[in-house]
Design an enzyme around this catalytic site. Sequence first.
Site, PDB file in Angstrom:
ATOM      1  N   ASP A 329       0.859  -1.171   0.000  1.00 58.52           N
ATOM      2  CA  ASP A 329       0.000   0.000   0.000  1.00 58.52           C
ATOM      3  C   ASP A 329       0.904   1.233   0.000  1.00 58.52           C
ATOM      4  OD1 ASP A 329      -2.345   1.473   0.187  1.00 58.52           O
ATOM      5  OD2 ASP A 329      -2.297   1.514   2.363  1.00 58.52           O
ATOM      6  N   ASP A 620      -3.695  -1.990   5.418  1.00 57.07           N
ATOM      7  CA  ASP A 620      -4.139  -1.554   6.736  1.00 57.07           C
ATOM      8  C   ASP A 620      -5.650  -1.491   6.872  1.00 57.07           C
ATOM      9  OD1 ASP A 620      -4.612   0.561   5.071  1.00 57.07           O
ATOM     10  OD2 ASP A 620      -3.453   2.032   6.191  1.00 57.07           O
ATOM     11  N   ASP A 624      -8.274  -4.238   2.472  1.00 56.95           N
ATOM     12  CA  ASP A 624      -7.061  -5.027   2.217  1.00 56.95           C
ATOM     13  C   ASP A 624      -7.175  -6.468   2.732  1.00 56.95           C
ATOM     14  OD1 ASP A 624      -5.531  -2.864   1.094  1.00 56.95           O
ATOM     15  OD2 ASP A 624      -5.348  -2.059   3.114  1.00 56.95           O
TER      16      ASP A 624
END
Length: 878
Positions: A329, A620, A624
Amino acid sequence: MNRERWYAKDLEDVEQTLDSNLETGLAKNKAKKRLEKYGKNDLKEKKKEGLLKKFINQFKDFMVIILIIAAAISGVLGEVTDTIIIFIIVFLNAILGLVQENKAEKSLEALKSMSTPNSKVLRDGSIMEVKSYNIVPGDIVLLEAGDYVPADGRIIEKASLQVEESALTGESLPVNKTVDTLADKKIVIGDRKNMVFSGSVVTHGRGKFIVTSTGMNTEIGKIATMLESQEKGDTPLQRKLAELGKKLGIIALIICAIIFLVGFFQGRPIFDMFMISVSLAVAAIPEGLPAIVTIVLSLGVQRMIKKNAIIRRLPAVETLGTASIICSDKTGTLTQNKMTVTKAYTYDKLIDVDEIDINDNEYRMLVYTGVLCNDASIEENDGEKKTIGDPTEIALVALGYEKEQLKKTLESEFKRVEEIPFDSDRKMMSTIHEVDGGYRVFTKGAIDVLINRCNKILINDNVESLNEEKKSEILEENKNLAKEGLRVLALAYKDISDIPNEVSSKNIENDLVFIGMTAMIDPPRETVKGAVERCKTSGIRPIMITGDYKITAISIAKELGIIQSEEESIDGEALEDMTDDELKENIEKYSVYARVSPEHKVRIVKAWQDKGKIVAMTGDGVNDAPSLKRSDIGCAMGITGTDVSKEASDMILTDDNFSTIVSAVEEGRVIYDNIRKSIHYLLSCNIGEIVALLTALLFNLPAPLIPIHILWINLVTDSFPALSLGVDPGEKDIMERKPRKPRESIFAHGLGLSIVIRGIMIGIVSFSAFNVGLNEDIITGRTMAFLVLSISQFANSLSVRSLDKNIFKIGILSNKYLLMAISLSGVLMLSVTLVPFLQNIFELGNLSLEQWLMVVGFSIIPFSVAEIYKTIRNRMRK
């Protein structure tokens, strides 16, 4: 109903389709019927297996079955200690497996806990509070700052409504919501600005929405469905050990049969041959290996805690060592998760913030406006800074802080008396402050809107007319900054003598003096660029997957060295148009995936896996979780991560830092290397025992070892050195190697051949020592064979630390635990050959000095040959 493109329908159409009323809401009786039809607004779980069944499933592994058989045979041979140890190992492994399985099931529970217990709804024209799980499609729900959104829906009314959706979309900033109808095409969740989604949080303003989806039909429900459907496959290490267990089990049975048959046809006592063959079969299976692997992994976990990583599944550390793709990410992992002003623009001048001179009037006005027209704050307690407010506003206050223009100080000097709050339609905010007996308006906002409210501009401390030519130049500079992925805010002011009776945008936010622009971005972490370079050197491809906009993602990726050109990026809209086969075919073209949805993340991970890659995934948010679970190793953020992402992961990064993953990759490679060293040692030693016995049988000689000798060597001589090899320091060039292939055998790169050759050498020198001692008597022969087998194994433990580097290059003293293990095992080995009452139990005898020298001579032959061979081969390579 949830398949509708609600964002593309006008409100009348939404109202009719859902058979509701935007003014009065649902009738109570209609809401009751819909609750019966659609069910409760919560997340459903599939039926769980019982605890007993889960526990029994832990014993289905082939290696575990072989160990249980080995334990039973050890018991028959009277080796109760071996039996107990093996059963303890098997039982502990089962308990650990059960605990890890139960932890995984908490993912859905964490998702369920995100829903708020009560919500305000409009039914029969009245506002009432209901349990969130009783909300149904068609309900009108009221929202205000601080509320959790209880279901998915279309916004029908809003006032400065901002919603934090990062857990679902990965976008770092709150989203300004609208009631406008959007285009009738596939739009990713983050761009559906007229919708709200279950599990998100209202950060500012208020609004109403009509519920379009509840329970498992919401976007968060789809994620829950994906979580349940994503099966976590075995790690490469688990697959290799399972493969090894099967091979060793088969080999053990073959050894049993061959030795028994050879002895039988030679006319040896059947019971004696049975005992010897079974002893060797037990010796062929390194029953201590699962325990050694578990201990090595556990020690790796302890080391990783010191490096800011918490491992939730033991094999996860080793799996990282095989990673060839790291999907990361952007926000908070590659970047600092902190909006920061990096550039400042006043007419015809663009500078880095470090160059701002606060004594220059233009820049002073720029900083003052950013700090005063602002609702954010930075508080300092005991040396620690605490930020409160919108990330963009915090960045402006932080700029003032750096230039020693503290907000509290400025606000006491320029008292705020009125304000016009930010509104997503105006895209501006203004505050009015007392200045020198009059008043000053400070305004900030989007450049395309604010510049049209300005008719003057501040240039070189002079206020000049703002003509169309200057406007064009300013807007062109804004475009250039936007291309770099920077978020731009324009700032302006004007002086007024009196405050109007009615303060409004119409009579305040006009005839402004344009000051300039600030450009900000969430900057990369300082350590990440080096970590990305290290990845590439190691043959690992870093990939950015983000919910943020493509232009921002490209800018950060270029700065970090993840990509070189824009062509290496793709957005969610383009992904949506690709089939799975097309994505798999084109997956290697892209290293940046922007504006993606949870489904896209899972597809990206799967496409790389279908290419035969081992994929590590960081994340996070709730969005996800499915991809974290689908990946070979999921890495959740410890600081910003949601409970859902943490429960779906294998590893938690306590510092939310990409560099920590790279450290974990190195640790994983070291661990796998060390497990191979332990296997190298154990199997070569076991083969040595088998070769010594088989050779004696083929020459029709007595057995050089009796069952108690074999089991003692297996228990004492093997275990301690093998365990200490598991903590061997990593080789210096370990991160210069390419990732190993997932299907690569554990015996690859010459390990299998080395095991066989070393085993044969150990076996031959042990048999030779036995044959020499046999000239005197069988006790002397067996004593010499026992000692040579033991000492040659100790020397072998030093040599197997590297397949191609000799012991002097590695450093004899570099693994103190191995030296301690050899010393301990040596004492135990010598005790049974020198202590009289133990000599009697083990049927061993005393040796002369000449025989001791022969034992030492025979023992160092395999070690010397192996080390000389490595030295010669390295010289030939050079």
